[in-house]
Write a protein that holds these residues in place. Structure first.
Motif, PDB file in Angstrom:
ATOM      1  N   GLU A   1       2.115  10.480  -9.194  1.00 17.19           N
ATOM      2  CA  GLU A   1       2.621  10.641 -10.684  1.00 17.19           C
ATOM      3  C   GLU A   1       1.790   9.954 -11.925  1.00 17.19           C
ATOM      4  OE1 GLU A   1       4.890  10.270 -13.924  1.00 17.19           O
ATOM      5  OE2 GLU A   1       4.725   8.475 -12.351  1.00 17.19           O
ATOM      6  N   MET A   2       1.412   8.837 -11.568  1.00 19.21           N
ATOM      7  CA  MET A   2       0.519   8.172 -12.721  1.00 19.21           C
ATOM      8  C   MET A   2      -0.797   8.981 -12.974  1.00 19.21           C
ATOM      9  SD  MET A   2       0.910   3.962 -11.794  1.00 19.21           S
ATOM     10  CE  MET A   2       2.179   3.019 -12.392  1.00 19.21           C
ATOM     11  N   VAL A   3      -1.441   9.580 -11.930  1.00 24.48           N
ATOM     12  CA  VAL A   3      -2.609  10.174 -12.073  1.00 24.48           C
ATOM     13  C   VAL A   3      -2.226  11.482 -12.841  1.00 24.48           C
ATOM     14  CG1 VAL A   3      -4.397  11.433 -11.043  1.00 24.48           C
ATOM     15  CG2 VAL A   3      -3.885   8.998 -10.089  1.00 24.48           C
ATOM     16  N   GLY A   4      -1.063  12.260 -12.462  1.00 20.30           N
ATOM     17  CA  GLY A   4      -0.711  13.424 -12.891  1.00 20.30           C
ATOM     18  C   GLY A   4      -0.463  13.235 -14.427  1.00 20.30           C
ATOM     19  N   ARG A   5      -0.009  11.962 -15.044  1.00 17.62           N
ATOM     20  CA  ARG A   5       0.354  11.721 -16.419  1.00 17.62           C
ATOM     21  C   ARG A   5      -0.970  11.130 -16.922  1.00 17.62           C
ATOM     22  NH1 ARG A   5       4.468   8.492 -18.147  1.00 17.62           N
ATOM     23  NH2 ARG A   5       4.371   7.181 -16.210  1.00 17.62           N
ATOM     24  N   ASN A   6      -1.917  10.637 -16.267  1.00 16.64           N
ATOM     25  CA  ASN A   6      -3.201   9.904 -16.589  1.00 16.64           C
ATOM     26  C   ASN A   6      -2.651   8.804 -17.469  1.00 16.64           C
ATOM     27  OD1 ASN A   6      -5.805   9.315 -16.830  1.00 16.64           O
ATOM     28  ND2 ASN A   6      -6.056  10.254 -18.903  1.00 16.64           N
ATOM     29  N   LYS A   7      -1.884   7.840 -16.592  1.00  9.75           N
ATOM     30  CA  LYS A   7      -1.074   6.935 -17.571  1.00  9.75           C
ATOM     31  C   LYS A   7      -0.607   6.011 -16.499  1.00  9.75           C
ATOM     32  CE  LYS A   7       2.161   6.010 -21.161  1.00  9.75           C
ATOM     33  NZ  LYS A   7       3.474   6.002 -21.412  1.00  9.75           N
ATOM     34  N   GLY A   8      -0.663   4.617 -16.771  1.00  9.19           N
ATOM     35  CA  GLY A   8      -0.059   3.446 -15.594  1.00  9.19           C
ATOM     36  C   GLY A   8      -0.847   2.433 -15.414  1.00  9.19           C
ATOM     37  N   HIS A   9      -0.089   1.441 -14.986  1.00  3.43           N
ATOM     38  CA  HIS A   9      -0.740   0.190 -14.860  1.00  3.43           C
ATOM     39  C   HIS A   9      -0.199  -0.525 -13.340  1.00  3.43           C
ATOM     40  CE1 HIS A   9      -2.268  -3.935 -16.730  1.00  3.43           C
ATOM     41  NE2 HIS A   9      -2.649  -3.729 -15.330  1.00  3.43           N
ATOM     42  N   ILE A  10      -1.191  -0.857 -12.355  1.00  4.20           N
ATOM     43  CA  ILE A  10      -0.455  -1.321 -11.184  1.00  4.20           C
ATOM     44  C   ILE A  10      -0.940  -2.977 -11.251  1.00  4.20           C
ATOM     45  CG2 ILE A  10      -0.705  -1.523  -8.684  1.00  4.20           C
ATOM     46  CD1 ILE A  10      -1.290   1.711  -9.112  1.00  4.20           C
ATOM     47  N   ILE A  11      -0.029  -3.554 -11.158  1.00  4.69           N
ATOM     48  CA  ILE A  11      -0.365  -5.124 -11.230  1.00  4.69           C
ATOM     49  C   ILE A  11       0.001  -5.659  -9.888  1.00  4.69           C
ATOM     50  CG2 ILE A  11       0.087  -7.348 -12.144  1.00  4.69           C
ATOM     51  CD1 ILE A  11       0.589  -5.653 -14.943  1.00  4.69           C
ATOM     52  N   ASN A  12      -0.783  -6.011  -8.922  1.00  2.48           N
ATOM     53  CA  ASN A  12      -0.564  -6.586  -7.717  1.00  2.48           C
ATOM     54  C   ASN A  12      -0.729  -8.143  -7.698  1.00  2.48           C
ATOM     55  OD1 ASN A  12      -0.459  -4.149  -6.536  1.00  2.48           O
ATOM     56  ND2 ASN A  12      -2.680  -3.959  -6.222  1.00  2.48           N
ATOM     57  N   ILE A  13       0.367  -8.680  -6.992  1.00  2.00           N
ATOM     58  CA  ILE A  13       0.190 -10.297  -6.955  1.00  2.00           C
ATOM     59  C   ILE A  13      -0.313 -10.638  -5.722  1.00  2.00           C
ATOM     60  CG2 ILE A  13       1.791 -12.309  -7.284  1.00  2.00           C
ATOM     61  CD1 ILE A  13       1.985 -10.300  -9.852  1.00  2.00           C
ATOM     62  N   GLY A  14      -1.793 -11.226  -6.066  1.00  2.00           N
ATOM     63  CA  GLY A  14      -2.308 -11.574  -4.943  1.00  2.00           C
ATOM     64  C   GLY A  14      -1.846 -13.014  -4.829  1.00  2.00           C
ATOM     65  N   SER A  15      -2.981 -13.785  -4.600  1.00  2.00           N
ATOM     66  CA  SER A  15      -3.009 -15.111  -4.386  1.00  2.00           C
ATOM     67  C   SER A  15      -4.540 -15.691  -4.418  1.00  2.00           C
ATOM     68  CB  SER A  15      -2.230 -15.494  -3.150  1.00  2.00           C
ATOM     69  OG  SER A  15      -2.227 -17.112  -2.939  1.00  2.00           O
TER      70      SER A  15
ATOM     71  N   ALA B   1       0.802  -1.315   0.050  1.00  2.00           N
ATOM     72  CA  ALA B   1      -0.101   0.073  -0.019  1.00  2.00           C
ATOM     73  C   ALA B   1       0.817   1.215  -0.077  1.00  2.00           C
ATOM     74  CB  ALA B   1      -0.934  -0.046   1.183  1.00  2.00           C
ATOM     75  N   PHE B   2       1.931   1.177   0.771  1.00  2.00           N
ATOM     76  CA  PHE B   2       2.873   2.291   0.788  1.00  2.00           C
ATOM     77  C   PHE B   2       3.435   2.766  -0.512  1.00  2.00           C
ATOM     78  CE2 PHE B   2       6.928   4.629   1.840  1.00  2.00           C
ATOM     79  CZ  PHE B   2       6.490   5.494   2.431  1.00  2.00           C
ATOM     80  N   LEU B   3       3.858   1.822  -1.084  1.00  2.00           N
ATOM     81  CA  LEU B   3       4.625   2.062  -2.452  1.00  2.00           C
ATOM     82  C   LEU B   3       3.741   2.628  -3.468  1.00  2.00           C
ATOM     83  CD1 LEU B   3       7.489   1.985  -4.267  1.00  2.00           C
ATOM     84  CD2 LEU B   3       6.760  -0.269  -4.646  1.00  2.00           C
ATOM     85  N   THR B   4       2.479   1.939  -3.394  1.00  2.00           N
ATOM     86  CA  THR B   4       1.363   2.403  -4.380  1.00  2.00           C
ATOM     87  C   THR B   4       0.955   3.759  -4.117  1.00  2.00           C
ATOM     88  OG1 THR B   4       0.666   0.021  -4.296  1.00  2.00           O
ATOM     89  CG2 THR B   4      -0.716   1.861  -5.106  1.00  2.00           C
ATOM     90  N   ARG B   5       0.932   4.172  -2.931  1.00  2.00           N
ATOM     91  CA  ARG B   5       0.627   5.383  -2.451  1.00  2.00           C
ATOM     92  C   ARG B   5       1.668   6.454  -2.854  1.00  2.00           C
ATOM     93  NH1 ARG B   5      -0.634   9.599  -2.168  1.00  2.00           N
ATOM     94  NH2 ARG B   5      -1.538  11.016  -0.954  1.00  2.00           N
TER      95      ARG B   5
END
Ligand code: NDP
Ligand code: 8X3
Length: 263
Positions: A135-149, A126-130
């Motif tokens: 910056e992703m929102v500022g550029r309106n670009k990005g993909h967060i891929i979380n490794i769940g299980s 959560a911390f790293l994502t925050r």
């Protein structure tokens, strides 16, 4: 004309940037290899520098190595603040660093194990994502891929806090997507089942090779490359498509019911 050509050749061509946590071994290292093949420049994060350095070398060099414990907010923040300009706009964040510790019932487990899993699998993620999301929102670009299980969906004996931590990751992913509606930013929870060829079980069983061996004997688990290739596929999907959740299991595994205790 000649001057223009010289100028272009002297500028570093900006490739897409992916930050991968837990890149030293296992799924993270396999993902680094796959995204390198796709032409990404990588930020490789883990605690073991020699493994990250040797991966960087294997991939031809030029990637950025961060030797850091992801649970250390101060270290992580400093490392992000010190990113070279070329690496500052992160296009893909793969939140992969994580672990299971033990398989004891909840009334016997070590409290420190629970704390470490929550610190690593939930709080650090959560911390790293925050840190990276604005910056992703500022550029309106990005993909967060979380490794769940799959452990976040299906409860099993001894899964207690590990499963709960991955349920957090799943719900956090879906919540972020809701927050990001109206933007172009993608968020995906990847939910694998049994994977061999990583250090996951060595860590879970603290090096007990009998238990590690028993986990994978007489079955064919997935390989870290299966997950890496899935991530590779995810980042190549068209801009209008978001994969919210994706559950993957080897053919030898299936979800299977609830427990009934009979006297
Ligand atoms: P590995 O143990 O092989 O890899 C874990 C990675 O996370 C390592 O690179 C390790 O690097 C890093 N890591 C762990 N703790 C920290 C920390 N505090 N700071 C920085 N890096 C850390 O496991 P897998 O590749 O199998 O697992 C990766 C992810 O996939 C985990 O989130 C796991 O829960 C999940 N998963 C695994 C499955 C499996 O069956 N293997 C199935 C489903 C999900 P280093 O030690 O160098 O710091
Ligand atoms: C790892 C898969 O089934 O060992 O997340 O929990 S399992």
């Amino acid at each position: 004309m000649l001057v223009a050509l010289r100028t272009v050749s002297s500028m570093a061509i900006q490739k897409r940037i992916a930050l991968i946590t837990g890149a030293s071994v296992g799924i993270g290292a396999a993902t680094a290899r796959s995204l390198n093949e796709l032409g990404f420049s990588l930020i490789l994060v883990a605690r073991r520098q020699e493994k990250l350095d040797s991966l960087n070398k294997e991939l031809g060099g030029g990637h950025h190595v961060i030797t850091c414990d992801v649970t250390d907010h101060a270290q992580m923040t400093q490392a992000l603040n010190e990113l070279p300009p070329y690496f500052q706009n992160i296009d893909v964040l793969v939140n992969n660093a994580g672990l299971a510790l033990g398989l004891e019932p909840g009334y016997e487990t070590k409290w420190e194990h629970w704390e470490t899993m929550i610190q690593t699998n939930c709080i650090a993620l959560a911390f790293l994502t925050r840190q990276i999301l604005p910056e992703m929102v500022g550029r309106n670009k990005g993909h967060i891929i979380n490794i769940g299980s799959i452990a976040g969906t299906y409860a099993y004996k001894g899964g207690n806090v590990y499963g709960a931590s991955k349920a957090f990751v799943e719900h956090f992913t879906l919540g972020l997507r809701a927050d990001l509606i109206g933007t172009s930013i993608k968020v995906t929870n990847l939910e694998p089942g049994l994977i061999g060829g990583t250090e996951f079980s060595d860590v879970r069983y603290e090096g007990d090779q009998n238990k590690v061996g028993a986990t994978y004997e007489n079955c064919q688990p997935m390989r870290p490359e299966d997950i890496a290739e899935t991530i590779s596929w995810l980042v190549q999907q068209p801009p209008h498509l978001n994969v919210n959740r994706m559950e993957l299991m080897p053919v030898c595994q299936a979800p299977g019911g609830v427990l009934v205790h009979k006297n």
